[in-house]
Design a protein around this motif. Sequence first.
Motif, PDB file in Angstrom:
ATOM      1  N   GLU A   1     -56.796 -33.355 -52.087  1.00 45.00           N
ATOM      2  CA  GLU A   1     -57.515 -32.089 -51.959  1.00 45.00           C
ATOM      3  C   GLU A   1     -56.586 -30.892 -51.803  1.00 45.00           C
ATOM      4  OE1 GLU A   1     -61.356 -32.384 -49.582  1.00 45.00           O
ATOM      5  OE2 GLU A   1     -60.156 -33.975 -48.679  1.00 45.00           O
ATOM      6  N   LEU A   2     -55.270 -31.137 -51.814  1.00 40.30           N
ATOM      7  CA  LEU A   2     -54.300 -30.074 -51.587  1.00 40.30           C
ATOM      8  C   LEU A   2     -53.771 -29.507 -52.901  1.00 40.30           C
ATOM      9  CD1 LEU A   2     -52.338 -31.816 -48.712  1.00 40.30           C
ATOM     10  CD2 LEU A   2     -53.764 -29.774 -48.463  1.00 40.30           C
ATOM     11  N   VAL A   3     -53.511 -28.214 -52.899  1.00 42.55           N
ATOM     12  CA  VAL A   3     -52.890 -27.537 -54.037  1.00 42.55           C
ATOM     13  C   VAL A   3     -51.840 -26.572 -53.499  1.00 42.55           C
ATOM     14  CG1 VAL A   3     -54.923 -27.690 -55.521  1.00 42.55           C
ATOM     15  CG2 VAL A   3     -54.642 -25.712 -54.012  1.00 42.55           C
ATOM     16  N   PHE A   4     -50.933 -26.139 -54.381  1.00 38.60           N
ATOM     17  CA  PHE A   4     -49.978 -25.095 -54.015  1.00 38.60           C
ATOM     18  C   PHE A   4     -50.556 -23.739 -54.399  1.00 38.60           C
ATOM     19  CE2 PHE A   4     -46.787 -28.455 -53.727  1.00 38.60           C
ATOM     20  CZ  PHE A   4     -46.069 -28.018 -52.625  1.00 38.60           C
ATOM     21  N   ASP A   5     -50.554 -22.817 -53.448  1.00 38.42           N
ATOM     22  CA  ASP A   5     -51.059 -21.465 -53.661  1.00 38.42           C
ATOM     23  C   ASP A   5     -49.989 -20.488 -53.188  1.00 38.42           C
ATOM     24  OD1 ASP A   5     -52.468 -19.144 -53.975  1.00 38.42           O
ATOM     25  OD2 ASP A   5     -53.946 -19.567 -52.406  1.00 38.42           O
ATOM     26  N   ASN A   6     -49.343 -19.804 -54.144  1.00 38.75           N
ATOM     27  CA  ASN A   6     -48.239 -18.890 -53.817  1.00 38.75           C
ATOM     28  C   ASN A   6     -47.164 -19.570 -52.986  1.00 38.75           C
ATOM     29  OD1 ASN A   6     -49.341 -16.606 -55.154  1.00 38.75           O
ATOM     30  ND2 ASN A   6     -50.707 -16.232 -53.412  1.00 38.75           N
ATOM     31  N   GLY A   7     -46.853 -20.794 -53.375  1.00 38.24           N
ATOM     32  CA  GLY A   7     -45.788 -21.531 -52.714  1.00 38.24           C
ATOM     33  C   GLY A   7     -46.178 -22.211 -51.418  1.00 38.24           C
ATOM     34  N   VAL A   8     -47.469 -22.109 -51.038  1.00 37.86           N
ATOM     35  CA  VAL A   8     -47.954 -22.710 -49.791  1.00 37.86           C
ATOM     36  C   VAL A   8     -48.980 -23.787 -50.121  1.00 37.86           C
ATOM     37  CG1 VAL A   8     -49.134 -22.286 -47.599  1.00 37.86           C
ATOM     38  CG2 VAL A   8     -47.582 -20.559 -48.532  1.00 37.86           C
ATOM     39  N   ARG A   9     -48.838 -24.959 -49.485  1.00 36.58           N
ATOM     40  CA  ARG A   9     -49.794 -26.033 -49.724  1.00 36.58           C
ATOM     41  C   ARG A   9     -51.064 -25.767 -48.932  1.00 36.58           C
ATOM     42  NH1 ARG A   9     -46.695 -29.953 -48.655  1.00 36.58           N
ATOM     43  NH2 ARG A   9     -46.218 -30.773 -50.721  1.00 36.58           N
ATOM     44  N   LYS A  10     -52.203 -25.725 -49.638  1.00 35.92           N
ATOM     45  CA  LYS A  10     -53.496 -25.448 -49.013  1.00 35.92           C
ATOM     46  C   LYS A  10     -54.563 -26.370 -49.588  1.00 35.92           C
ATOM     47  CE  LYS A  10     -52.690 -20.517 -48.080  1.00 35.92           C
ATOM     48  NZ  LYS A  10     -53.213 -19.145 -48.263  1.00 35.92           N
ATOM     49  N   PHE A  11     -55.691 -26.462 -48.881  1.00 37.29           N
ATOM     50  CA  PHE A  11     -56.824 -27.195 -49.417  1.00 37.29           C
ATOM     51  C   PHE A  11     -57.505 -26.362 -50.497  1.00 37.29           C
ATOM     52  CE2 PHE A  11     -56.577 -29.196 -45.144  1.00 37.29           C
ATOM     53  CZ  PHE A  11     -56.388 -30.509 -45.576  1.00 37.29           C
ATOM     54  N   LYS A  12     -57.977 -27.042 -51.543  1.00 38.95           N
ATOM     55  CA  LYS A  12     -58.611 -26.353 -52.662  1.00 38.95           C
ATOM     56  C   LYS A  12     -59.899 -25.638 -52.256  1.00 38.95           C
ATOM     57  CE  LYS A  12     -58.338 -30.194 -55.098  1.00 38.95           C
ATOM     58  NZ  LYS A  12     -58.456 -31.198 -56.193  1.00 38.95           N
ATOM     59  N   GLU A  13     -60.603 -26.208 -51.263  1.00 40.89           N
ATOM     60  CA  GLU A  13     -61.871 -25.606 -50.852  1.00 40.89           C
ATOM     61  C   GLU A  13     -62.117 -25.862 -49.376  1.00 40.89           C
ATOM     62  OE1 GLU A  13     -65.017 -27.380 -53.064  1.00 40.89           O
ATOM     63  OE2 GLU A  13     -64.284 -29.423 -52.759  1.00 40.89           O
ATOM     64  N   VAL A  14     -62.963 -25.030 -48.809  1.00 42.06           N
ATOM     65  CA  VAL A  14     -63.353 -25.186 -47.410  1.00 42.06           C
ATOM     66  C   VAL A  14     -64.371 -26.310 -47.302  1.00 42.06           C
ATOM     67  CG1 VAL A  14     -64.478 -24.060 -45.440  1.00 42.06           C
ATOM     68  CG2 VAL A  14     -62.908 -22.760 -46.917  1.00 42.06           C
TER      69      VAL A  14
ATOM     70  N   CYS B   1     -62.026 -39.091 -31.829  1.00 40.77           N
ATOM     71  CA  CYS B   1     -60.833 -38.289 -32.120  1.00 40.77           C
ATOM     72  C   CYS B   1     -60.754 -37.087 -31.180  1.00 40.77           C
ATOM     73  CB  CYS B   1     -60.839 -37.827 -33.573  1.00 40.77           C
ATOM     74  SG  CYS B   1     -59.334 -36.933 -34.051  1.00 40.77           S
ATOM     75  N   SER B   2     -59.608 -36.947 -30.503  1.00 41.00           N
ATOM     76  CA  SER B   2     -59.401 -35.829 -29.593  1.00 41.00           C
ATOM     77  C   SER B   2     -58.432 -34.793 -30.133  1.00 41.00           C
ATOM     78  CB  SER B   2     -58.866 -36.335 -28.241  1.00 41.00           C
ATOM     79  OG  SER B   2     -59.805 -37.150 -27.595  1.00 41.00           O
ATOM     80  N   VAL B   3     -57.517 -35.226 -31.026  1.00 40.40           N
ATOM     81  CA  VAL B   3     -56.453 -34.341 -31.498  1.00 40.40           C
ATOM     82  C   VAL B   3     -56.270 -34.523 -33.000  1.00 40.40           C
ATOM     83  CG1 VAL B   3     -54.039 -33.644 -31.230  1.00 40.40           C
ATOM     84  CG2 VAL B   3     -55.286 -34.588 -29.267  1.00 40.40           C
ATOM     85  N   LEU B   4     -56.129 -33.400 -33.690  1.00 40.50           N
ATOM     86  CA  LEU B   4     -55.804 -33.393 -35.117  1.00 40.50           C
ATOM     87  C   LEU B   4     -54.379 -32.883 -35.278  1.00 40.50           C
ATOM     88  CD1 LEU B   4     -59.151 -31.849 -36.373  1.00 40.50           C
ATOM     89  CD2 LEU B   4     -58.476 -34.259 -36.495  1.00 40.50           C
ATOM     90  N   VAL B   5     -53.605 -33.578 -36.105  1.00 40.13           N
ATOM     91  CA  VAL B   5     -52.197 -33.241 -36.290  1.00 40.13           C
ATOM     92  C   VAL B   5     -51.995 -32.649 -37.684  1.00 40.13           C
ATOM     93  CG1 VAL B   5     -49.839 -34.132 -36.327  1.00 40.13           C
ATOM     94  CG2 VAL B   5     -51.503 -35.065 -34.698  1.00 40.13           C
ATOM     95  N   PHE B   6     -51.207 -31.580 -37.749  1.00 39.35           N
ATOM     96  CA  PHE B   6     -50.906 -30.899 -39.007  1.00 39.35           C
ATOM     97  C   PHE B   6     -49.414 -31.032 -39.287  1.00 39.35           C
ATOM     98  CE2 PHE B   6     -54.946 -29.357 -37.823  1.00 39.35           C
ATOM     99  CZ  PHE B   6     -55.586 -28.984 -38.992  1.00 39.35           C
ATOM    100  N   HIS B   7     -49.005 -32.251 -39.615  1.00 44.30           N
ATOM    101  CA  HIS B   7     -47.612 -32.510 -39.965  1.00 44.30           C
ATOM    102  C   HIS B   7     -47.340 -31.932 -41.355  1.00 44.30           C
ATOM    103  CE1 HIS B   7     -49.119 -36.030 -42.385  1.00 44.30           C
ATOM    104  NE2 HIS B   7     -50.085 -35.923 -41.476  1.00 44.30           N
ATOM    105  N   GLY B   8     -46.213 -31.268 -41.522  1.00 41.78           N
ATOM    106  CA  GLY B   8     -45.947 -30.617 -42.807  1.00 41.78           C
ATOM    107  C   GLY B   8     -46.899 -29.464 -43.025  1.00 41.78           C
ATOM    108  N   ASP B   9     -47.292 -29.240 -44.272  1.00 44.68           N
ATOM    109  CA  ASP B   9     -48.227 -28.172 -44.626  1.00 44.68           C
ATOM    110  C   ASP B   9     -49.521 -28.781 -45.165  1.00 44.68           C
ATOM    111  OD1 ASP B   9     -46.465 -26.013 -44.032  1.00 44.68           O
ATOM    112  OD2 ASP B   9     -45.403 -26.419 -45.908  1.00 44.68           O
ATOM    113  N   PRO B  10     -50.649 -28.077 -44.979  1.00 49.62           N
ATOM    114  CA  PRO B  10     -50.810 -26.766 -44.347  1.00 49.62           C
ATOM    115  C   PRO B  10     -50.764 -26.848 -42.828  1.00 49.62           C
ATOM    116  CG  PRO B  10     -52.939 -27.632 -45.002  1.00 49.62           C
ATOM    117  CD  PRO B  10     -51.922 -28.616 -45.493  1.00 49.62           C
ATOM    118  N   LYS B  11     -50.484 -25.708 -42.193  1.00 50.52           N
ATOM    119  CA  LYS B  11     -50.539 -25.572 -40.747  1.00 50.52           C
ATOM    120  C   LYS B  11     -51.955 -25.144 -40.340  1.00 50.52           C
ATOM    121  CE  LYS B  11     -46.269 -26.655 -40.032  1.00 50.52           C
ATOM    122  NZ  LYS B  11     -46.004 -28.049 -39.560  1.00 50.52           N
TER     123      LYS B  11
END
Length: 204
Positions: free
Chosen positions: A158-171, A180-190
């Motif tokens: 579900e990830l794409v590069f947008d202006n050099g930043v890895r983001k999800f394609k859609e919300v 689950c108590s904690v979600l981890v954002f290792h790497g990108d996106p933050k």
Amino acid sequence: ARHCTVPYEFVCLTDDDRPIEGVRLIVEPNAGYQRGWWHKVHMFKPDLDVSERVLYFDLDTVIISNIDKLADYATEFVGIRDFNRQFHPNWNILNSSVMTWLHQSESDIWEKFAANPPAAQTLAGDQDWIYRVSKDRILYYPRDWVMSYKWEIRSKEELVFDNGVRKFKEVKNPEIPKDCSVLVFHGDPKPEDVTDPAIVDNWR
């Protein structure tokens, strides 16, 4: 404060002495290694000014529900299995984004590092060093308690590069396991780059 009912003090280990409102800083000067990348080993110094129980979070984590169980899980050293577990079921290597231990019980992580920092730094980073020293004793939290947002809640497809930043394609508003108590954002996106409701509601 929203997700913890046991008494605690919020402390930030850092090499930057600029004050943070509501947070006690423990300032440990950089010891000549790449800025920040090896600083985590300082947490295991036996003379660090912390309480008996340490519950540690990386900055790129989002707490979404009660975390008392993370502190109370065991008196031993506890971490999480690296998130490559999503692709390799028998993966048994440490991810250090969330950990707990009794202060001074894991001092050898620091002491062996301090004895020969260049030798330790032949590894990729502090996480690998912590695992090397502690792998024969470390325990792991149940998988559903701490999860990778981009690989286990959503998927890397579900990830794409947008202006050099890895983001999800859609919300999206994906289902998150109830334990689950904690979600981890290792790497990108933050977390600040994700506009999914669960992240926006908790990353504040």
